[in-house]
Design a protein around this motif. Structure first.
Motif, PDB file in Angstrom:
ATOM      1  N   GLU A 187       0.844  -1.186   0.000  1.00  0.00           N
ATOM      2  CA  GLU A 187       0.000   0.000   0.000  1.00  0.00           C
ATOM      3  C   GLU A 187       0.878   1.234   0.000  1.00  0.00           C
ATOM      4  OE1 GLU A 187      -3.070   0.123   2.977  1.00  0.00           O
ATOM      5  OE2 GLU A 187      -3.446  -2.031   2.761  1.00  0.00           O
ATOM      6  N   THR A 188       0.561   2.166  -0.879  1.00  0.00           N
ATOM      7  CA  THR A 188       1.334   3.396  -0.988  1.00  0.00           C
ATOM      8  C   THR A 188       0.403   4.592  -1.061  1.00  0.00           C
ATOM      9  OG1 THR A 188       1.355   3.304  -3.404  1.00  0.00           O
ATOM     10  CG2 THR A 188       3.188   2.226  -2.254  1.00  0.00           C
ATOM     11  N   LYS A 189       0.996   5.769  -0.903  1.00  0.00           N
ATOM     12  CA  LYS A 189       0.257   7.007  -1.101  1.00  0.00           C
ATOM     13  C   LYS A 189       1.151   7.939  -1.901  1.00  0.00           C
ATOM     14  CE  LYS A 189      -2.525  10.516   0.972  1.00  0.00           C
ATOM     15  NZ  LYS A 189      -3.249  10.988   2.128  1.00  0.00           N
ATOM     16  N   PHE A 212       4.990   7.325  -0.972  1.00  0.00           N
ATOM     17  CA  PHE A 212       5.221   6.960   0.424  1.00  0.00           C
ATOM     18  C   PHE A 212       4.708   5.538   0.608  1.00  0.00           C
ATOM     19  CE2 PHE A 212       3.364   6.594   4.740  1.00  0.00           C
ATOM     20  CZ  PHE A 212       4.521   6.735   5.477  1.00  0.00           C
ATOM     21  N   VAL A 213       5.548   4.644   1.132  1.00  0.00           N
ATOM     22  CA  VAL A 213       5.157   3.260   1.366  1.00  0.00           C
ATOM     23  C   VAL A 213       4.455   3.177   2.713  1.00  0.00           C
ATOM     24  CG1 VAL A 213       5.983   0.908   1.697  1.00  0.00           C
ATOM     25  CG2 VAL A 213       6.979   2.335  -0.086  1.00  0.00           C
ATOM     26  N   LYS A 214       3.155   2.880   2.664  1.00  0.00           N
ATOM     27  CA  LYS A 214       2.339   2.789   3.871  1.00  0.00           C
ATOM     28  C   LYS A 214       2.394   1.397   4.490  1.00  0.00           C
ATOM     29  CE  LYS A 214      -1.813   4.360   3.590  1.00  0.00           C
ATOM     30  NZ  LYS A 214      -3.159   4.723   3.174  1.00  0.00           N
ATOM     31  N   LYS A 215       2.399   0.360   3.646  1.00  0.00           N
ATOM     32  CA  LYS A 215       2.310  -1.003   4.175  1.00  0.00           C
ATOM     33  C   LYS A 215       2.967  -1.983   3.217  1.00  0.00           C
ATOM     34  CE  LYS A 215      -1.277  -4.128   5.952  1.00  0.00           C
ATOM     35  NZ  LYS A 215      -2.720  -4.288   6.154  1.00  0.00           N
ATOM     36  N   THR A 273       4.571   5.146  15.220  1.00  0.00           N
ATOM     37  CA  THR A 273       5.636   4.521  16.005  1.00  0.00           C
ATOM     38  C   THR A 273       6.663   3.771  15.148  1.00  0.00           C
ATOM     39  OG1 THR A 273       4.386   2.472  16.380  1.00  0.00           O
ATOM     40  CG2 THR A 273       4.138   4.246  18.017  1.00  0.00           C
ATOM     41  N   LYS A 274       6.238   3.277  13.984  1.00  0.00           N
ATOM     42  CA  LYS A 274       7.143   2.551  13.082  1.00  0.00           C
ATOM     43  C   LYS A 274       6.845   2.937  11.639  1.00  0.00           C
ATOM     44  CE  LYS A 274       8.527  -1.501  15.593  1.00  0.00           C
ATOM     45  NZ  LYS A 274       8.823  -2.910  15.474  1.00  0.00           N
ATOM     46  N   ALA A 275       7.891   2.890  10.806  1.00  0.00           N
ATOM     47  CA  ALA A 275       7.718   3.248   9.401  1.00  0.00           C
ATOM     48  C   ALA A 275       8.711   2.471   8.550  1.00  0.00           C
ATOM     49  CB  ALA A 275       7.927   4.750   9.203  1.00  0.00           C
ATOM     50  N   TRP A 276       8.394   2.370   7.264  1.00  0.00           N
ATOM     51  CA  TRP A 276       9.293   1.740   6.304  1.00  0.00           C
ATOM     52  C   TRP A 276      10.348   2.755   5.886  1.00  0.00           C
ATOM     53  CZ3 TRP A 276       9.874  -3.175   5.632  1.00  0.00           C
ATOM     54  CH2 TRP A 276       8.830  -4.034   5.955  1.00  0.00           C
TER      55      TRP A 276
END
Length: 84
Positions: free
Chosen positions: A28-30, A37-40, A49-52
């Motif tokens: 999933e991206t935006k 932006f990589v969402k998932k 709290t966490k991100a790629w």
């Protein structure tokens, strides 16, 4: 940790897209003005709290993953990391 080789891509985002397609994993991206932006990836979702985080040859990117050019032999690493 999983390593892939032989991926033909022009950007870290293209490399990621190829891997998730091969592995049939959700991505999933935006899209923003600055880039994607990589969402998932899989079951791991970016939040407060966490991100790629992506790096190339051990260096953090200075532009979005779909705007950064990579070359043959570059090492692209995506890490699900705590937000600082």
């Amino acid at each position: 940790v999983t390593t892939y080789s032989g991926i033909l891509a022009r950007t870290p985002y293209e490399a990621l897209s190829d891997v998730v397609k091969r592995e049939q994993m959700p991505l999933e991206t935006k899209q923003y003005d600055f880039g994607v932006f990589v969402k998932k990836i899989g079951t791991y979702e970016s939040d407060n709290t966490k991100a790629w985080i992506v790096s190339v040859n051990g260096h953090s990117l200075t532009s979005a993953a779909d705007k950064t050019q990579i070359e043959n032999g570059d090492i692209v690493e995506w890490v699900y990391s705590p937000v600082k």
